[in-house]
Motif scaffolding. Structure first.
Motif, PDB file in Angstrom:
ATOM      1  N   UNK A 164     -24.166-111.442 -31.985  1.00  0.00           N
ATOM      2  CA  UNK A 164     -25.087-112.372 -31.329  1.00  0.00           C
ATOM      3  C   UNK A 164     -25.353-111.868 -29.918  1.00  0.00           C
ATOM      4  N   UNK A 165     -26.615-111.664 -29.575  1.00  0.00           N
ATOM      5  CA  UNK A 165     -27.019-111.212 -28.248  1.00  0.00           C
ATOM      6  C   UNK A 165     -27.563-112.416 -27.480  1.00  0.00           C
ATOM      7  N   UNK A 166     -27.000-112.641 -26.309  1.00  0.00           N
ATOM      8  CA  UNK A 166     -27.314-113.860 -25.555  1.00  0.00           C
ATOM      9  C   UNK A 166     -28.121-113.515 -24.305  1.00  0.00           C
ATOM     10  N   UNK A 167     -29.330-114.081 -24.202  1.00  0.00           N
ATOM     11  CA  UNK A 167     -30.186-113.872 -23.039  1.00  0.00           C
ATOM     12  C   UNK A 167     -29.888-114.937 -21.985  1.00  0.00           C
ATOM     13  N   UNK A 168     -28.607-115.121 -21.666  1.00  0.00           N
ATOM     14  CA  UNK A 168     -28.272-116.104 -20.632  1.00  0.00           C
ATOM     15  C   UNK A 168     -28.695-115.565 -19.272  1.00  0.00           C
ATOM     16  N   UNK A 169     -29.149-116.470 -18.417  1.00  0.00           N
ATOM     17  CA  UNK A 169     -29.737-116.067 -17.147  1.00  0.00           C
ATOM     18  C   UNK A 169     -31.188-116.521 -17.096  1.00  0.00           C
ATOM     19  N   UNK A 170     -31.831-116.258 -15.977  1.00  0.00           N
ATOM     20  CA  UNK A 170     -33.217-116.712 -15.794  1.00  0.00           C
ATOM     21  C   UNK A 170     -34.250-115.869 -16.533  1.00  0.00           C
ATOM     22  N   UNK A 171     -33.925-114.622 -16.814  1.00  0.00           N
ATOM     23  CA  UNK A 171     -34.920-113.696 -17.381  1.00  0.00           C
ATOM     24  C   UNK A 171     -34.980-113.825 -18.903  1.00  0.00           C
ATOM     25  N   UNK A 172     -35.506-114.954 -19.356  1.00  0.00           N
ATOM     26  CA  UNK A 172     -35.617-115.199 -20.796  1.00  0.00           C
ATOM     27  C   UNK A 172     -36.669-114.280 -21.404  1.00  0.00           C
ATOM     28  N   UNK A 173     -36.503-113.869 -22.637  1.00  0.00           N
ATOM     29  CA  UNK A 173     -37.428-112.886 -23.242  1.00  0.00           C
ATOM     30  C   UNK A 173     -38.829-113.429 -23.484  1.00  0.00           C
ATOM     31  N   UNK A 174     -39.012-114.749 -23.516  1.00  0.00           N
ATOM     32  CA  UNK A 174     -40.356-115.310 -23.726  1.00  0.00           C
ATOM     33  C   UNK A 174     -41.098-115.540 -22.413  1.00  0.00           C
ATOM     34  N   UNK A 175     -40.458-115.190 -21.275  1.00  0.00           N
ATOM     35  CA  UNK A 175     -41.080-115.329 -19.964  1.00  0.00           C
ATOM     36  C   UNK A 175     -41.550-113.978 -19.441  1.00  0.00           C
ATOM     37  N   UNK A 176     -42.490-114.014 -18.508  1.00  0.00           N
ATOM     38  CA  UNK A 176     -42.966-112.778 -17.892  1.00  0.00           C
ATOM     39  C   UNK A 176     -41.870-112.089 -17.092  1.00  0.00           C
ATOM     40  N   UNK A 177     -40.906-112.872 -16.591  1.00  0.00           N
ATOM     41  CA  UNK A 177     -39.823-112.293 -15.790  1.00  0.00           C
ATOM     42  C   UNK A 177     -38.696-111.761 -16.660  1.00  0.00           C
ATOM     43  N   UNK A 178     -38.865-111.805 -17.987  1.00  0.00           N
ATOM     44  CA  UNK A 178     -37.835-111.277 -18.879  1.00  0.00           C
ATOM     45  C   UNK A 178     -37.645-109.787 -18.680  1.00  0.00           C
ATOM     46  N   UNK A 179     -36.432-109.312 -18.930  1.00  0.00           N
ATOM     47  CA  UNK A 179     -36.109-107.893 -18.764  1.00  0.00           C
ATOM     48  C   UNK A 179     -36.785-107.094 -19.884  1.00  0.00           C
ATOM     49  N   UNK A 180     -37.706-106.211 -19.488  1.00  0.00           N
ATOM     50  CA  UNK A 180     -38.569-105.522 -20.442  1.00  0.00           C
ATOM     51  C   UNK A 180     -37.790-104.723 -21.490  1.00  0.00           C
ATOM     52  N   UNK A 181     -36.690-104.115 -21.077  1.00  0.00           N
ATOM     53  CA  UNK A 181     -36.001-103.235 -22.028  1.00  0.00           C
ATOM     54  C   UNK A 181     -35.273-104.013 -23.123  1.00  0.00           C
ATOM     55  N   UNK A 182     -35.071-105.336 -22.915  1.00  0.00           N
ATOM     56  CA  UNK A 182     -34.395-106.136 -23.929  1.00  0.00           C
ATOM     57  C   UNK A 182     -35.360-107.009 -24.739  1.00  0.00           C
ATOM     58  N   UNK A 183     -36.595-107.110 -24.290  1.00  0.00           N
ATOM     59  CA  UNK A 183     -37.559-107.946 -25.004  1.00  0.00           C
ATOM     60  C   UNK A 183     -37.765-107.512 -26.458  1.00  0.00           C
ATOM     61  N   UNK A 184     -37.796-106.209 -26.772  1.00  0.00           N
ATOM     62  CA  UNK A 184     -37.985-105.815 -28.178  1.00  0.00           C
ATOM     63  C   UNK A 184     -36.928-106.388 -29.119  1.00  0.00           C
ATOM     64  N   UNK A 185     -35.711-106.607 -28.621  1.00  0.00           N
ATOM     65  CA  UNK A 185     -34.656-107.171 -29.460  1.00  0.00           C
ATOM     66  C   UNK A 185     -35.012-108.590 -29.904  1.00  0.00           C
ATOM     67  N   UNK A 186     -35.774-109.281 -29.080  1.00  0.00           N
ATOM     68  CA  UNK A 186     -36.208-110.650 -29.375  1.00  0.00           C
ATOM     69  C   UNK A 186     -37.554-110.649 -30.109  1.00  0.00           C
ATOM     70  N   UNK A 187     -38.461-109.785 -29.664  1.00  0.00           N
ATOM     71  CA  UNK A 187     -39.823-109.760 -30.221  1.00  0.00           C
ATOM     72  C   UNK A 187     -39.866-109.407 -31.706  1.00  0.00           C
ATOM     73  N   UNK A 188     -38.874-108.645 -32.172  1.00  0.00           N
ATOM     74  CA  UNK A 188     -38.902-108.211 -33.571  1.00  0.00           C
ATOM     75  C   UNK A 188     -38.780-109.379 -34.543  1.00  0.00           C
ATOM     76  N   UNK A 189     -38.360-110.546 -34.047  1.00  0.00           N
ATOM     77  CA  UNK A 189     -38.223-111.721 -34.913  1.00  0.00           C
ATOM     78  C   UNK A 189     -39.329-112.748 -34.673  1.00  0.00           C
ATOM     79  N   UNK A 190     -40.408-112.315 -33.996  1.00  0.00           N
ATOM     80  CA  UNK A 190     -41.582-113.155 -33.791  1.00  0.00           C
ATOM     81  C   UNK A 190     -42.758-112.525 -34.529  1.00  0.00           C
TER      82      UNK A 190
END
Length: 536
Positions: A497-523
Motif C-alpha cells: 500500500x502506497x500512502x500519499x500522506x501530506x499536502x501533495x495529493x496526486x489529484x492536485x496540481x501540487x502533487x509530486x509529479x514523479x509519483x502521480x503515475x502510480x495513482x493515475x494508472x487506476x483512473x
C-alpha cells in the motif's frame, strides 16, 4: 753491512705499524657504514608508515575537494585573488547599506575584472603569474584599504553581516510560513474537475432510474456485506475519484476480487454521486456498499464526545479563526478535515459494521499494488490493531505527538514508545469490543477537551487508544511519504500500500509529479464523465 741492515730495520718498523693501524681503521669504518646501510634497509624508520599514511590521506582529501597544488602554494596568486574577491563581496553589501553607491560600484567592477582573470587562467589551464595579475591585485587592495578607512573594519563588517543574517532568517521564516499557508490552502481546495464530477453524477443519479435499478440489483448480493468469510475493507471519504482509485487498485491486484467487499461511508452531500459512480462502474467483481454517516442513529453528541466538541463554538473558532486567547494557531491546525466526522469515524468501526469480525481500514489517499488478502490471516496475538510502525531513531515516537508536560500523559505512556501509521490498518473487531476500545477513546477525548494532551488530528488519540493493543506489521505492507517527501524506489516496488500522506495529493496540481503515475494508472481518463469535467 750488518750494521746498516740493522739501522734500516729500526727506522722503518714504526712506519709499518702506523700504516697497518690506519688500514684497520678504514676497514672498520667501511664495515660499520655497510652494516648501518643494510640495517636501515631492513628496518625502515618507524615514522615512515605514518608519513606515508598522512601523505595518502592528504592525497585523498585533495582528490575529494578537487584542490590543486597551485591553490595550496603559499605564493599562489589565484588564492590571493579569490581571498580578495570574498572580502570585496562583503564590502559591497556594507557599502550599499551605507548608501555609498559609488564605492559599491567600483568594488563590483574590480570583482568582475578579477573573476575574468581567473576564468581566463582556468580556460588555458595554467596558473596565473604575478606579472599578469599584479595590477588587478594592487587595484583591489587599494579599494579594500579605502573601504577600511571609511570604517568598514572587521568589527563593523561582523556586526553588519550578523544583522544581514538575522534579516535573512526572518525573511526565510516569513516565506516558509506563507509557503505552508498557501500549500495548506492548495491542499484543501476541491479541483474544478472533481467538483464537476460530483455535480454531474448527482444529476445522473436522480435523472436516470437505470442507475437506481442497478443499485437495487446490487442489493441481491447484500448477504456478502455481513459474510465474515469474505475480505472486508472500509473507506471513509467524501472524495469520489480518490475512493474509486482505492477500490480499483485493490481489485486490480487481488487474486480473487469476487471475495472482496468494500464498505464506503461518506456524507450527505456526496452520498448520491458516490452511489451513482459505483453503480455505473464495475470493479472486477468487487462488492461495494455506500452509506452516509448521517443515517447512523447512534452518532449523536450524547454518545460521541468529539461530536459534541466539534459542535462547540470555541472549537470551531480555534480551527477557523486561527486564534485562541493570545496565542496564534499554526495554519496546519486549522484544517477543516479535523472538523469532519468522516475523519473521526475510524474509532467507531464496530458500531458502523456490527456484524463483522475483521476489517482492513484504508485512507482515501492510498494506492494498493499487492494482494491484501493475506492481511486477514495475520495473527495479531490478541491485539486489536495491526499497523506499520513509523519510528526511526527518535522520530515518530510518542513524545513527538503528545504533551509530556501533562502529568496524565507522563504517568501512562512511555515517551519512547514507537508510533505507527493510520491509513492501512487491520482491525480485530472481536477484540475491539472485548477490550472496549471505543470507551478508551471516549475517555481520552473527554480529558482533552481543552486540547492540552494533544493539539490536532486522529493519530495522537489513536496512539493513546491503541497503546499496548497494536501489533507491528511488516513495513512493506504500508509505505508512507509520497505526498511530501522522496521515497526509496526499492521500497515503492516492494510496498503493498502506497500512502500519499501530506499536502501533495496526486489529484492536485501540487502533487509530486514523479509519483502521480502510480495513482493515475487506476483512473480511466477516457470515461465520458471525466472527459466532460476535464479531469486529467
Amino acid at each position: 753491512m750488518p750494521m746498516r741492515r740493522r739501522s734500516f730495520d729500526l727506522r722503518n718498523r714504526p712506519a709499518k705499524r702506523r700504516y697497518s693501524k690506519l688500514g684497520w681503521l678504514l676497514l672498520f669504518a667501511f664495515l660499520t657504514f655497510l652494516f648501518f646501510t643494510l640495517f636501515r634497509h631492513k628496518n625502515p624508520s618507524p615514522s615512515t608508515p605514518s608519513l606515508l599514511q598522512g601523505y595518502n590521506r592528504q592525497s585523498k582529501i585533495l582528490e575529494g575537494l578537487n584542490v590543486t597544488e597551485e591553490m595550496l602554494s603559499p605564493y599562489s596568486v589565484t588564492r590571493q585573488i579569490n581571498d580578495q574577491i570574498s572580502l570585496a563581496k562583503a564590502l559591497v553589501i556594507i557599502a550599499r547599506e551605507s548608501n555609498n553607491l559609488q564605492l559599491a560600484w567600483e568594488i563590483s567592477a574590480k570583482i568582475r575584472k578579477s573573476q575574468v582573470l581567473l576564468s581566463t587562467s582556468a580556460t588555458r589551464k595554467t596558473p596565473l603569474t604575478m606579472k599578469e595579475s599584479e595590477a588587478v591585485i594592487r587595484d583591489m587592495a587599494l579599494l579594500i584599504c579605502q573601504a577600511q578607512q571609511l570604517h568598514y573594519d572587521s568589527a563593523t563588517m561582523i556586526m553588519r553581516l550578523k544583522a544581514n543574517i538575522q534579516s535573512l532568517d526572518e525573511q526565510v521564516r516569513s516565506f516558509n510560513e506563507k509557503s505552508s499557508k498557501y500549500g495548506q490552502i492548495a491542499a484543501e481546495e476541491v479541483p474544478k474537475g472533481l467538483y464537476c464530477l460530483g455535480i454531474r453524477l448527482t444529476v445522473d443519479w436522480f435523472r436516470d432510474p437505470q442507475l437506481q435499478r442497478e443499485q437495487t440489483r446490487n442489493g441481491l448480493v447484500a448477504g456478502k456485506l455481513e459474510n465474515t468469510n469474505l475480505y472486508h475493507f472500509c473507506v471513509f471519504s467524501d472524495n469520489i475519484l480518490a475512493t474509486s482509485v482505492v477500490v480499483n487498485s485493490t481489485a486490480s491486484n487481488a487474486e480473487n476480487p469476487s471475495l472482496i467487499v468494500f464498505h464506503i461511508v461518506t456524507d450527505e452531500i456526496n452520498y448520491a454521486p458516490m452511489k451513482a459512480w459505483f453503480s455505473m462502474n464495475s470493479f472486477h467483481g468487487v462488492t461495494v456498499e455506500v452509506q452516509k454517516f448521517e443515517d447512523f442513529t447512534w452518532l449523536n453528541a450524547s454518545y460521541v464526545p468529539v461530536l459534541k466538541q466539534l459542535q462547540d463554538s470555541d472549537t470551531q473558532n480555534y480551527y477557523f479563526s486561527g486564534s485562541h486567547g493570545d496565542d496564534k494557531t499554526p495554519i496546519k491546525f486549522r484544517n477543516p478535515k479535523y472538523l469532519s466526522m468522516l475523519n473521526h469515524l475510524r474509532f467507531y468501526i464496530p458500531e458502523v459494521f456490527p456484524k463483522l469480525e475483521k476489517v482492513v481500514f484504508l485512507d482515501d489517499d492510498v494506492v494498493v499494488q499487492k494482494d491484501l488478502s493475506p492481511l486477514f490471516s495475520i495473527d495479531l496475538n490478541g491485539n486489536v490493531n495491526g499497523a506499520v510502525e513509523t519510528c526511526m531513531e527518535t522520530f515518530h515516537r510518542y513524545h513527538k505527538y503528545l504533551n509530556y508536560s501533562h502529568p496524565l500523559i507522563r504517568a501512562h505512556f512511555d515517551p519512547d514508545a514507537c508510533g505507527w501509521a493510520f491509513g492501512m490498518n487491520i482491525f480485530d473487531l472481536v477484540q475491539w469490543k472485548k477490550r472496549n476500545v471505543t470507551g478508551i477513546y471516549h475517555y481520552w477525548q473527554e480529558k482533552n477537551i481543552d486540547r492540552t494532551l494533544w493539539k490536532l488530528g486522529t493519530l495522537p488519540p489513536g496512539l493513546l487508544t491503541f497503546y499496548g493493543l497494536t501489533h507491528a506489521l511488516d513495513p512493506s505492507w504500508h509505505i508512507l511519504g509520497l505526498g511530501y517527501t522522496n521515497v526509496d524506489s526499492q521500497l515503492l516496488e516492494k510496498g503493498a500500500v502506497l500512502h500519499f500522506n501530506g499536502n501533495s495529493k496526486p489529484w492536485l496540481k501540487i502533487g509530486m509529479e514523479k509519483y502521480k503515475p502510480l495513482w493515475n494508472k487506476y483512473v480511466d481518463y477516457s470515461h465520458p464523465i471525466l472527459q466532460q469535467c476535464n479531469v486529467h
